[in-house]
Motif scaffolding. Structure first.
Motif, short mmCIF file in Angstrom:
data_model
loop_
_atom_site.label_atom_id
_atom_site.label_comp_id
_atom_site.label_asym_id
_atom_site.label_seq_id
_atom_site.Cartn_x
_atom_site.Cartn_y
_atom_site.Cartn_z
N ASN A 1 -42.18 5.57 -13.66
CA ASN A 1 -41.42 6.64 -13.02
C ASN A 1 -41.74 7.93 -13.76
OD1 ASN A 1 -39.93 5.08 -11.10
ND2 ASN A 1 -38.52 4.44 -12.71
N VAL A 2 -42.26 8.92 -13.05
CA VAL A 2 -42.67 10.18 -13.66
C VAL A 2 -41.98 11.33 -12.94
CG1 VAL A 2 -44.64 11.65 -14.23
CG2 VAL A 2 -44.93 9.17 -14.20
N ARG A 3 -41.40 12.25 -13.70
CA ARG A 3 -40.79 13.43 -13.08
C ARG A 3 -41.85 14.20 -12.31
NH1 ARG A 3 -39.90 13.45 -17.97
NH2 ARG A 3 -41.05 15.38 -18.31
N ASP A 4 -41.46 14.75 -11.18
CA ASP A 4 -42.41 15.46 -10.31
C ASP A 4 -42.48 16.92 -10.73
OD1 ASP A 4 -44.00 16.48 -8.33
OD2 ASP A 4 -42.94 15.49 -6.69
N ASP A 5 -43.52 17.25 -11.50
CA ASP A 5 -43.67 18.60 -12.03
C ASP A 5 -44.15 19.62 -11.00
OD1 ASP A 5 -42.72 18.06 -14.51
OD2 ASP A 5 -44.65 18.00 -15.53
N ARG A 6 -44.30 19.20 -9.76
CA ARG A 6 -44.62 20.19 -8.73
C ARG A 6 -43.43 21.10 -8.45
NH1 ARG A 6 -46.83 16.13 -4.21
NH2 ARG A 6 -44.95 15.06 -4.98
N THR A 7 -42.25 20.67 -8.88
CA THR A 7 -41.04 21.48 -8.75
C THR A 7 -40.92 22.39 -9.96
OG1 THR A 7 -39.96 19.72 -7.51
CG2 THR A 7 -38.53 21.39 -8.49
N GLY A 8 -40.68 23.68 -9.73
CA GLY A 8 -40.74 24.68 -10.80
C GLY A 8 -39.83 24.39 -11.97
N TRP A 9 -38.54 24.10 -11.71
CA TRP A 9 -37.63 23.89 -12.84
C TRP A 9 -37.96 22.61 -13.61
CZ3 TRP A 9 -34.50 19.71 -13.68
CH2 TRP A 9 -34.18 18.91 -12.59
N VAL A 10 -38.56 21.63 -12.93
CA VAL A 10 -38.96 20.40 -13.61
C VAL A 10 -40.14 20.69 -14.54
CG1 VAL A 10 -39.74 18.02 -13.33
CG2 VAL A 10 -38.14 19.01 -11.68
N ARG A 11 -41.05 21.54 -14.10
CA ARG A 11 -42.16 21.96 -14.98
C ARG A 11 -41.63 22.64 -16.23
NH1 ARG A 11 -44.75 23.56 -10.49
NH2 ARG A 11 -44.22 25.75 -10.80
N ARG A 12 -40.63 23.49 -16.06
CA ARG A 12 -40.05 24.18 -17.21
C ARG A 12 -39.35 23.19 -18.14
NH1 ARG A 12 -36.35 28.74 -14.82
NH2 ARG A 12 -36.02 29.15 -17.06
N LEU A 13 -38.67 22.20 -17.57
CA LEU A 13 -38.02 21.17 -18.38
C LEU A 13 -39.06 20.40 -19.19
CD1 LEU A 13 -35.46 19.58 -19.15
CD2 LEU A 13 -35.86 18.15 -17.14
N THR A 14 -40.16 20.02 -18.57
CA THR A 14 -41.21 19.30 -19.28
C THR A 14 -41.78 20.13 -20.42
OG1 THR A 14 -41.79 18.00 -17.31
CG2 THR A 14 -43.48 18.20 -19.02
N ALA A 15 -41.94 21.44 -20.19
CA ALA A 15 -42.46 22.31 -21.24
C ALA A 15 -41.51 22.34 -22.44
CB ALA A 15 -42.68 23.71 -20.70
N ILE A 16 -40.21 22.32 -22.17
CA ILE A 16 -39.22 22.31 -23.25
C ILE A 16 -39.27 21.00 -24.01
CG2 ILE A 16 -36.74 22.33 -23.76
CD1 ILE A 16 -36.45 24.17 -21.24
#
Length: 246
Positions: free
Chosen positions: A136-151
């Motif tokens: 199960n992988v978070r979908d980083d195509r969504t903007g706020w999810v990308r930001r969460l992954t960066a954090i």
């Protein structure tokens, strides 16, 4: 890498709370090549038993759960009484030859050496047995999810999936792949538990853990996620399967 791979036992509660379940249709797809009837399945890197329980929920299966961390297996037995558990790794399975119809690994193949693990799992499976890998992988195509992954920092699993680097070796044939997109309703507390269950944070210094928590809270405040509120986390489930040759 070894320290991170075996670090999860100290955060069994966060792992169970923060990590999502596996979609039933994806787990069913992993075992689809097997004939109907009772199936003996080995769940390798079983952790707290999320994939073990998903396999059992399909019916007509017995599961042996394998994990290198006794704390994770303690948590699994607490949630799933009666399941046989053994301490081991994909490269060294304390199991007899040709005793299983399938081996599955959830959120785990990125921690193994694929050639050695394929050979050892192949030893334990009968000819025609199935090796199933799932994340199960978070979908980083969504903007706020990308930001969460960066954090939080990316994980080895996310890097493997994104680079299409999933590989298996002899005695298994070609990998088949399928993906499912879905969302999980999560609270702020569950999102923090998800972050704390990741190997990067488990093994990080306290100041780094605090930095990540503060960054997450700032993002959640910006998104308007209040305590007790929820948001929809988009996930992609990536599943792979290969059949053992004769």
């Amino acid at each position: 890498m070894v320290e991170r791979a075996t670090s999860f036992g100290s955060e069994t509660g966060s792992y169970e709370k923060g990590r999502p379940e596996y979609p039933a249709e994806a787990v069913q797809w992993l075992l689809e090549p097997l004939p109907a009837g009772d199936r003996a399945v080995v769940d390798i890197g079983a952790g707290t038993g999320k994939l073990t329980r998903a396999v059992l929920a399909l019916g007509s299966a017995t599961v042996t759960a394998v994990d290198p961390d006794p704390q994770m297996l303690d948590a699994l037995r607490g949630k799933t009484p009666g399941v046989e558990t053994v301490t081991g790794t994909a490269e060294e399975l304390p199991l007899d030859d040709a005793i299983a119809d399938a081996a599955v690994l959830g959120q785990a193949w990125h921690w193994v050496e694929p050639v050695a693990a394929s050979a050892e799992i192949g030893r334990v499976l009968r000819p025609g047995g199935v090796l199933g890998l799932i994340w199960n992988v978070r979908d980083d195509r969504t903007g706020w999810v990308r930001r969460l992954t960066a954090i939080m920092h990316g994980s080895p699993a996310e890097e493997m999936i994104a680079s299409n680097a999933v590989r298996v070796a002899s005695p298994f044939g070609p990998l088949e792949e399928k993906r499912w997109e879905w969302t999980r309703t999560m609270t702020r507390a569950e999102l923090h538990a998800m972050a704390r269950s990741r190997s990067y944070l488990i093994t990080a210094p306290e100041e780094e853990k605090d930095r990540v928590a503060r960054g997450m809270d700032a993002l959640f405040d910006e998104l308007g996620l209040a305590e007790g509120g929820t948001l929809e986390m988009p996930y992609v489930t990536a599943a792979y399967r290969a059949v053992r040759g004769s």
